[in-house]
Design an enzyme around this catalytic site. Structure first.
Site, short mmCIF file in Angstrom:
data_model
loop_
_atom_site.label_atom_id
_atom_site.label_comp_id
_atom_site.label_asym_id
_atom_site.label_seq_id
_atom_site.Cartn_x
_atom_site.Cartn_y
_atom_site.Cartn_z
N SER A 5 -9.21 2.58 3.27
CA SER A 5 -8.38 3.36 2.25
C SER A 5 -7.45 2.38 1.82
CB SER A 5 -7.50 4.26 3.21
OG SER A 5 -6.62 3.23 4.12
N LYS A 39 0.87 -1.20 0.09
CA LYS A 39 -0.12 -0.06 0.11
C LYS A 39 0.78 1.05 -0.04
CE LYS A 39 -3.63 1.99 2.92
NZ LYS A 39 -4.56 1.64 3.98
N SER A 79 -10.01 0.22 7.35
CA SER A 79 -9.48 0.81 6.10
C SER A 79 -9.13 -0.67 5.34
CB SER A 79 -8.20 1.48 6.25
OG SER A 79 -8.56 2.77 6.51
#
Length: 479
Positions: free
Chosen positions: A153, A77, A177
């Protein structure tokens, strides 16, 4: 042997590593299949923001062939998880030129486990939204319906896994997230216990709110990845209790008869969409069919105190990160470079004081004690993962011109997830329901602090009873 994409997609990470160890396929062959898939679908889905293919090829050549996850392609990520020499922009125009100078401990563990890292996935600015939409990279789209968000996210990670680029991808969870994009994208995603996975040496995981793990298509992939990454790093301020037997082992153990609380109502009374209620009712029936006891519950806590945490403490932590970046680069942060929502929160944070921050931390302790006193009476708490089906692109955009609409959509996204970041409890979204329109909706199970093994055991049982691995989105129109 060279793999076709259909063969590749039919394998989870555990199966891929088995083929590598047996000599039937090489890490390089797996990587090139992953890259080809990324090149085919990423122009539409926008899941990978920093392709690092040459770095991946170097990892593939050096991958330890006897490792638990030998040769498996994997994505990081674009926030908090450093890989030396790689860009890490945190989805922000402010951080667009940042390059990491070291490896996070968890990255070292990924490499030791044999993973092949070949890119970074999209995230909203500083992970501060429930959709991977940013002014820097644009919107990440949901493979099940490209007009909708893949969540956030960790939205890029979710889109990459759901689209078949990789069997699992790294995510992070500070308020939902991992679980939100898992729900929106038809994946398994567990937020581990606070401090289960090391956060160092860069930062303290934002006082324990945030934790790293993965989104995956199979339960066993997630369990094995937690086995190879858990445990404190040197100097960690605290650590999760050690597992009783191991996480992969838990997936191979049939759970005892569990007492499961069924939580229908959102903790802040946010309206819950009918499809989300139908999803947990169907999940509850399945649990009962498997011999578990499901008990209607209505767990409550002072949600106003939780808002103090996420609208005072968290923005002050983001503000601190921005100030650190400005000092390191000698370039002051310009508010107009920030997403509208983030700028709004940071502006409020600059007006807060140390007393507000301490009060927020006290709220964290009080809310945690209150909620755990209720939830610890059960083995698990079952709730919707979110209060809404994956919304259309734009609604959760941090720079949505209609900030009131954004606030409502954010509230519906995190209504069931944030509390577990405050308490530190493990919680997972499990993909057991799809709407009539073919959009996935996850069911969330939360366990007592330190007890991921109960979640993994039940998740494996549910996966066996109602398999989802072969249920994949049709991306023929994209590839």
């Amino acid at each position: 042997m060279a793999l076709s994409f259909s063969e590749y997609r039919g394998l989870d990470a555990v199966a891929m590593a088995d083929l590598v160890r047996s000599g039937q396929v090489t890490p390089a062959e797996l990587l090139e299949t992953a890259i080809a898939r990324a090149d085919a679908v990423n122009p539409v889905l926008n899941a990978i923001c920093h392709p690092m293919y040459d770095a991946g090829r170097a990892d593939a050549a050096a991958a330890p062939l006897s490792a638990p996850l030998a040769g498996v392609p994997f994505l990081l990520k674009d926030i908090t998880t450093h890989r030396q020499g790689w860009p890490m922009s945190s989805g922000s125009l402010v951080m667009r030129d940042q390059v990491s100078s070291f490896d996070n401990e968890v990255v070292k563990r990924y490499l030791a486990a044999g993973l092949v890292l070949f890119g970074r996935t999209t995230t909203p600015e500083f992970g501060y939204a429930a959709s991977a939409e940013s002014r820097l990279f644009g919107a990440t789209r949901n493979p099940w319906d490209p007009s909708r968000t893949a969540g956030g996210s960790s939205g890029g990670a979710a889109a990459a896994v759901a689209a078949g680029i990789v069997p699992a991808a790294q995510g992070g969870d500070a308020g939902g997230s991992i679980r939100i994009p898992a729900s929106f994208s038809g994946l398994f995603g567990i937020k581990p216990t606070r401090a289960r996975v090391p956060a160092g040496p860069a930062h303290g995981a934002f006082l324990g709110f945030s934790t790293t793990h993965v989104l995956s298509r199979s339960v066993r992939d997630s369990a094995l990845l937690l086995d190879v990454t858990h445990g404190p790093d040197i100097g960690a301020p605290y650590a999760a209790p050690p597992p009783r037997q191991g996480f992969l082992a838990a997936t191979q153990t049939r759970p005892k008869r569990l007492r499961i609380a069924l939580q229908r109502r959102a903790f802040d009374d946010t309206p819950v969409e009918a499809d989300c209620i139908r999803a947990i009712e169907e999940t509850a029936r399945l649990c009962e069919e498997l011999g578990h006891e499901v008990i209607e519950a209505d767990l409550r806590f002072d949600h106003g105190r939780l808002r103090e945490i996420y609208f005072i403490v968290w923005p002050m932590l983001v503000m601190h990160s921005l100030d650190q970046h400005a000092r390191a680069t000698g370039r002051p942060v310009r508010m107009e470079e920030l997403e509208t929502y983030v700028a709004r929160l940071v502006d409020d944070a600059r007006r807060a004081g140390a007393g507000d921050f301490i009060a927020g931390l006290e709220s964290m302790t009080e809310v945690s004690r209150s909620f755990r006193a209720q939830s610890d009476m059960f083995d698990l708490v079952l709730s919707p993962t979110t209060a809404q089906v994956a919304p259309r692109i734009g609604m959760l955009d941090p720079s949505n011109p209609d900030q009131a609409q954004l606030d409502a959509a954010l509230a519906a996204s995190v209504a069931f997830t944030q509390i577990h970041n405050v308490t530190g409890q493990p919680a997972a979204s499990i993909p057991l329901y799809w709407t009539e329109q073919g959009i996935p909706i996850g069911s969330q199970f939360a366990a007592r602090f330190g007890d991921e093994e109960t979640i993994f055991a039940l998740a494996a049982q549910l996966e066996e009873a109602r398999p989802w691995f072969e249920r994949t989105p049709d991306l023929s129109v994209l590839a």
